[in-house]
Design a protein around this motif. Structure first.
Motif, PDB file in Angstrom:
ATOM      1  N   SER A   1       0.849  -1.184   0.000  1.00 56.17           N
ATOM      2  CA  SER A   1       0.000   0.000   0.000  1.00 56.17           C
ATOM      3  C   SER A   1       0.883   1.232   0.000  1.00 56.17           C
ATOM      4  CB  SER A   1      -0.916   0.008   1.232  1.00 56.17           C
ATOM      5  OG  SER A   1      -0.135  -0.010   2.428  1.00 56.17           O
ATOM      6  N   VAL A   2       0.260   2.400  -0.092  1.00 57.62           N
ATOM      7  CA  VAL A   2       1.011   3.656  -0.068  1.00 57.62           C
ATOM      8  C   VAL A   2       0.374   4.591   0.952  1.00 57.62           C
ATOM      9  CG1 VAL A   2       1.755   3.460  -2.468  1.00 57.62           C
ATOM     10  CG2 VAL A   2      -0.368   4.669  -1.937  1.00 57.62           C
ATOM     11  N   HIS A   3       1.153   5.542   1.405  1.00 55.76           N
ATOM     12  CA  HIS A   3       0.648   6.571   2.310  1.00 55.76           C
ATOM     13  C   HIS A   3       0.387   7.833   1.496  1.00 55.76           C
ATOM     14  CE1 HIS A   3       1.325   4.458   6.161  1.00 55.76           C
ATOM     15  NE2 HIS A   3       2.336   3.896   5.529  1.00 55.76           N
ATOM     16  N   VAL A   4      -0.881   8.135   1.288  1.00 60.95           N
ATOM     17  CA  VAL A   4      -1.248   9.342   0.560  1.00 60.95           C
ATOM     18  C   VAL A   4      -1.609  10.432   1.572  1.00 60.95           C
ATOM     19  CG1 VAL A   4      -2.090   8.038  -1.423  1.00 60.95           C
ATOM     20  CG2 VAL A   4      -3.681   8.666   0.383  1.00 60.95           C
ATOM     21  N   ARG A   5      -1.535  11.662   1.146  1.00 58.49           N
ATOM     22  CA  ARG A   5      -1.958  12.770   2.007  1.00 58.49           C
ATOM     23  C   ARG A   5      -3.469  12.680   2.194  1.00 58.49           C
ATOM     24  NH1 ARG A   5       0.221  18.173  -0.641  1.00 58.49           N
ATOM     25  NH2 ARG A   5      -0.966  19.014   1.119  1.00 58.49           N
ATOM     26  N   HIS A   6      -3.906  12.603   3.429  1.00 58.50           N
ATOM     27  CA  HIS A   6      -5.323  12.369   3.679  1.00 58.50           C
ATOM     28  C   HIS A   6      -6.206  13.562   3.313  1.00 58.50           C
ATOM     29  CE1 HIS A   6      -4.011   9.057   6.655  1.00 58.50           C
ATOM     30  NE2 HIS A   6      -4.364   8.528   5.510  1.00 58.50           N
TER      31      HIS A   6
ATOM     32  N   CYS B   1     -10.344   5.604   2.114  1.00 62.95           N
ATOM     33  CA  CYS B   1      -8.903   5.824   1.962  1.00 62.95           C
ATOM     34  C   CYS B   1      -8.550   6.913   0.957  1.00 62.95           C
ATOM     35  CB  CYS B   1      -8.220   4.515   1.578  1.00 62.95           C
ATOM     36  SG  CYS B   1      -8.871   3.747   0.072  1.00 62.95           S
ATOM     37  N   GLU B   2      -9.500   7.338   0.136  1.00 56.94           N
ATOM     38  CA  GLU B   2      -9.211   8.418  -0.821  1.00 56.94           C
ATOM     39  C   GLU B   2      -8.998   9.744  -0.080  1.00 56.94           C
ATOM     40  OE1 GLU B   2      -9.135   9.122  -4.173  1.00 56.94           O
ATOM     41  OE2 GLU B   2     -10.023   7.422  -5.243  1.00 56.94           O
ATOM     42  N   PRO B   3      -8.050  10.540  -0.512  1.00 56.50           N
ATOM     43  CA  PRO B   3      -7.904  11.883   0.072  1.00 56.50           C
ATOM     44  C   PRO B   3      -9.187  12.699  -0.077  1.00 56.50           C
ATOM     45  CG  PRO B   3      -5.981  11.325  -1.246  1.00 56.50           C
ATOM     46  CD  PRO B   3      -7.001  10.249  -1.503  1.00 56.50           C
ATOM     47  N   PHE B   4      -9.400  13.623   0.854  1.00 60.48           N
ATOM     48  CA  PHE B   4     -10.500  14.594   0.858  1.00 60.48           C
ATOM     49  C   PHE B   4     -11.842  14.025   1.305  1.00 60.48           C
ATOM     50  CE2 PHE B   4      -7.475  16.369  -2.201  1.00 60.48           C
ATOM     51  CZ  PHE B   4      -7.379  17.690  -1.780  1.00 60.48           C
ATOM     52  N   ILE B   5     -12.197  12.810   0.913  1.00 58.77           N
ATOM     53  CA  ILE B   5     -13.565  12.327   1.123  1.00 58.77           C
ATOM     54  C   ILE B   5     -13.802  11.950   2.588  1.00 58.77           C
ATOM     55  CG2 ILE B   5     -15.318  10.702   0.374  1.00 58.77           C
ATOM     56  CD1 ILE B   5     -13.764  10.320  -2.204  1.00 58.77           C
ATOM     57  N   THR B   6     -14.892  12.482   3.173  1.00 64.09           N
ATOM     58  CA  THR B   6     -15.239  12.192   4.572  1.00 64.09           C
ATOM     59  C   THR B   6     -16.730  11.864   4.736  1.00 64.09           C
ATOM     60  OG1 THR B   6     -15.676  14.521   5.126  1.00 64.09           O
ATOM     61  CG2 THR B   6     -13.411  13.740   5.390  1.00 64.09           C
ATOM     62  N   SER B   7     -17.446  11.676   3.642  1.00 58.72           N
ATOM     63  CA  SER B   7     -18.894  11.451   3.738  1.00 58.72           C
ATOM     64  C   SER B   7     -19.236  10.176   4.501  1.00 58.72           C
ATOM     65  CB  SER B   7     -19.521  11.428   2.340  1.00 58.72           C
ATOM     66  OG  SER B   7     -18.852  10.519   1.482  1.00 58.72           O
TER      67      SER B   7
ATOM     68  N   SER C   1      -4.248   3.028   8.069  1.00 54.79           N
ATOM     69  CA  SER C   1      -4.686   4.197   7.296  1.00 54.79           C
ATOM     70  C   SER C   1      -3.798   4.349   6.070  1.00 54.79           C
ATOM     71  CB  SER C   1      -4.623   5.459   8.165  1.00 54.79           C
ATOM     72  OG  SER C   1      -5.456   5.330   9.284  1.00 54.79           O
ATOM     73  N   THR C   2      -3.927   3.407   5.166  1.00 51.38           N
ATOM     74  CA  THR C   2      -3.140   3.424   3.935  1.00 51.38           C
ATOM     75  C   THR C   2      -4.065   3.283   2.742  1.00 51.38           C
ATOM     76  OG1 THR C   2      -2.793   1.027   4.055  1.00 51.38           O
ATOM     77  CG2 THR C   2      -1.092   2.444   5.030  1.00 51.38           C
ATOM     78  N   TYR C   3      -3.528   3.541   1.586  1.00 54.83           N
ATOM     79  CA  TYR C   3      -4.284   3.447   0.339  1.00 54.83           C
ATOM     80  C   TYR C   3      -3.745   2.268  -0.472  1.00 54.83           C
ATOM     81  CZ  TYR C   3      -6.141   4.636  -4.230  1.00 54.83           C
ATOM     82  OH  TYR C   3      -6.794   4.582  -5.434  1.00 54.83           O
TER      83      TYR C   3
END
Length: 439
Positions: free
Chosen positions: A10-15, A163-169, A232-234
Motif C-alpha cells: 500500500s502507499v501513504h497518501v496525504r489524507h 482511503c481516498e484523500p479529501f472524502i469524509t462522507s 490508514s493506507t491506500y
C-alpha cells in the motif's frame, strides 16, 4: 480479528480530510433536477413518466425488466419538464428526466415501510428501493445479496474504509447514523442467515470506531459483530484489499466475495438498508463531500439525486477560484468531468473542485528502474513492464504479466519519481487485452 500482521502492499497518501469535523448539511431544493436513467451497472432504465406529468418524492420514474437493473425514483416533487438526452461523465449519452421542482417535496403515496416475512420479501424490498452499491461500482444490491451459493456464505464485511484523500462522507455517516448502520447489518445477517459481520474502519477514525463499538455493545452484539481497525493506507477500501486484510483470503480479479463465503458491501449501502426498512423511502438522496481549493466552503452535504453539480457547489458558497479540474470522487480513482452541469447520480460520494495549483501535472521524465511502483502495487504487479507492453501493443506480454489483475488504484503512478502515467497505461492495456480476446 486481524490478519496476523500480514498486509498487502500500500502507499501513504496525504489524507486531506478537511471536512471530517463538518456536520452534514441539507442542500436546498434546486429549481430543476436532471435524473439519468443510467445509474447502475447493467441495462439502463426506461422512463415511466411523460412530459407534463406531476411527480412526487419517491415515485418510481424509471425501471426495466432486465435482470441486472434497479428502479429509479424522483428525488423531488414537481413537473416533468422534459425527457431528453444528456452527456454522461463517461462521455456517452444517457436518457434523462428533467423535473421542474415545486419546492413542496410532497412524498409519493406509495412510500411506506416494506412488510418482510421472508428472505424473498427482503430481496424484493431492496430491489424496489432502487439501491445499488454506493461505494463506487453501482452494482444492484439485491443481486449482490442473492448469490447462487448463499448457503456457503457466513460472513458480512462492511467496507467503512475511506482511503481516498479529501472524502469524509462515510466518516460523517458513521458518526451521525450509527444506528442505521447496525440496523442494516442486523437485517442482512437475519435474512441471509449470516453468522458474523466485520466492519473494516481505518485507524485514523477513532471517533467512528468508538461510536460503532458503543452501538454494538448497547445491542448486545459484540459476539457476532466486530469492528476491525485497519491501517490508514491506500487502497485500503478496495474490495480485494478489504477481504484480504480482514480474512486473509485472496480474491482475484473477476471473482466475487461470495465465492469465498463473504457478502461485502459499502457502509453507506448498509446504512441505507437500515433506513429503508424503517421508512420505506427509496434511494433519492446522497451524502457528498464537497472540497478542493476552488470551493468557498468545503463541507458534507445531502443532495437530491439529479441535482446539478453547479447547484451543489453553489450551496457550498460557490467557487472562490476558477476550477481547473472537477472530479466526481477522489483524486486517486475519481473521474474528471467536463462540466459542472452534470447531475449527481446514485454512486457519487464526493465532488472536488481544484484550482490551478492543485491540478499542476509534473513533467514526465525517464524511468529510472527504481521498482517503487512494484513495491506499491497491492498485487505485486510490474507496472513498468506492463507500461512497456502497452506502448508496444504486446498483448501476449500484457497477459503474461497479469494486467487484468490491476484494479487501477493509481498507487504505482502516485509513487513514481518519474511521474509516468503507469496506472493509465494499465487501464489502456486492459482495453487492448479485452479487444484481442473478444475477437
Amino acid at each position: 480479528m486481524a490478519n496476523q500482521g500480514k498486509h498487502l502492499n500500500s502507499v501513504h497518501v496525504r489524507h486531506e480530510k478537511h471536512t471530517s469535523g463538518c456536520v452534514t448539511e441539507i442542500m436546498p431544493i434546486p429549481e430543476t433536477v436532471c435524473i439519468s436513467m443510467s445509474q447502475h451497472i447493467g441495462a439502463p432504465c426506461k422512463p415511466l413518466v411523460a412530459k407534463g406529468d406531476t411527480v412526487k418524492v419517491g415515485q418510481p420514474i424509471g425501471d426495466v425488466d432486465a435482470f441486472v437493473s434497479a428502479p429509479i425514483h424522483s428525488s423531488v416533487s414537481g413537473t416533468v419538464k422534459e425527457i431528453g438526452t444528456v452527456r454522461s461523465a463517461m462521455g456517452g449519452f444517457d436518457q434523462a428526466i428533467i423535473i421542474e421542482t415545486d419546492g413542496k417535496q410532497e412524498v409519493w403515496e406509495g412510500v411506506e415501510p416494506p412488510v418482510i416475512n421472508s428472505r424473498e420479501d427482503f430481496i424484493a424490498a431492496i430491489r424496489k428501493s432502487g439501491l445499488v452499491g454506493l461505494g463506487g461500482a453501482s452494482f444492484p444490491t439485491h443481486i449482490k445479496l442473492s448469490p447462487k451459493n448463499l448457503d456457503e456464505c457466513d460472513t458480512l464485511i462492511v467496507n467503512a474504509a475511506e482511503c481516498e484523500p479529501f472524502i469524509t462522507s462515510d466518516h460523517r455517516l458513521m458518526l451521525e447514523n450509527t444506528d442505521s448502520i447496525l440496523d442494516g447489518i442486523e437485517a442482512i445477517m437475519k435474512y441471509l442467515e449470516l453468522s458474523k459481520a466485520h466492519i473494516g474502519v481505518e485507524e485514523n477514525k477513532p471517533d467512528a470506531i468508538e461510536a460503532l463499538n458503543a452501538e454494538i455493545k448497547a445491542r448486545g452484539k459484540a459476539d457476532c459483530i466486530f469492528v476491525n481497525v485497519l491501517r490508514s493506507t491506500y487502497p485500503q477500501g478496495a474490495e480485494r484489499v478489504m477481504v484480504y486484510e480482514i480474512t486473509g483470503k485472496t480474491l482475484n480479479a473477476g471473482e466475487l466475495p461470495a465465492m469465498l463465503g463473504i457478502i461485502l458491501s459499502n457502509v453507506t449501502t448498509i446504512a441505507f438498508v437500515g433506513q429503508h426498512l424503517k421508512t420505506g423511502r427509496p434511494l433519492t438522496t446522497k451524502r457528498l463531500t464537497v472540497d478542493g481549493d476552488a470551493v468557498a466552503r468545503p463541507t458534507n452535504i445531502i443532495v437530491p439525486i439529479g441535482a446539478r453539480i453547479a447547484d451543489v457547489i453553489a450551496a457550498c458558497g460557490g467557487y472562490k477560484a476558477e476550477p481547473k479540474k472537477i472530479l466526481m470522487g477522489g483524486p486517486m480513482m475519481g473521474r474528471a468531468i467536463f462540466s459542472d452541469e452534470l447531475p449527481v447520480i446514485k454512486n457519487n460520494n464526493a465532488i472536488l473542485a481544484f484550482d490551478e495549483k492543485q491540478t499542476l501535472i509534473p513533467e514526465e521524465t525517464a524511468c529510472i528502474k527504481c521498482g517503487m511502483c512494484t513495491r506499491a502495487c497491492p498485487f505485486n504487479l510490474m507496472p513498468v513492464v506492463l507500461s512497456e507492453a502497452y506502448e508496444t501493443k504486446n498483448v501476449v506480454k500484457l497477459q503474461q504479466y497479469k494486467v487484468m489483475q490491476c484494479m487501477e488504484c493509481g498507487s504505482c503512478a502516485y509513487v513514481c519519481p518519474a511521474k509516468r502515467p503507469l496506472g493509465f497505461n494499465n487501464k489502456m492495456g486492459k482495453g487492448l487485452v479485452k479487444e484481442a480476446t473478444s475477437k
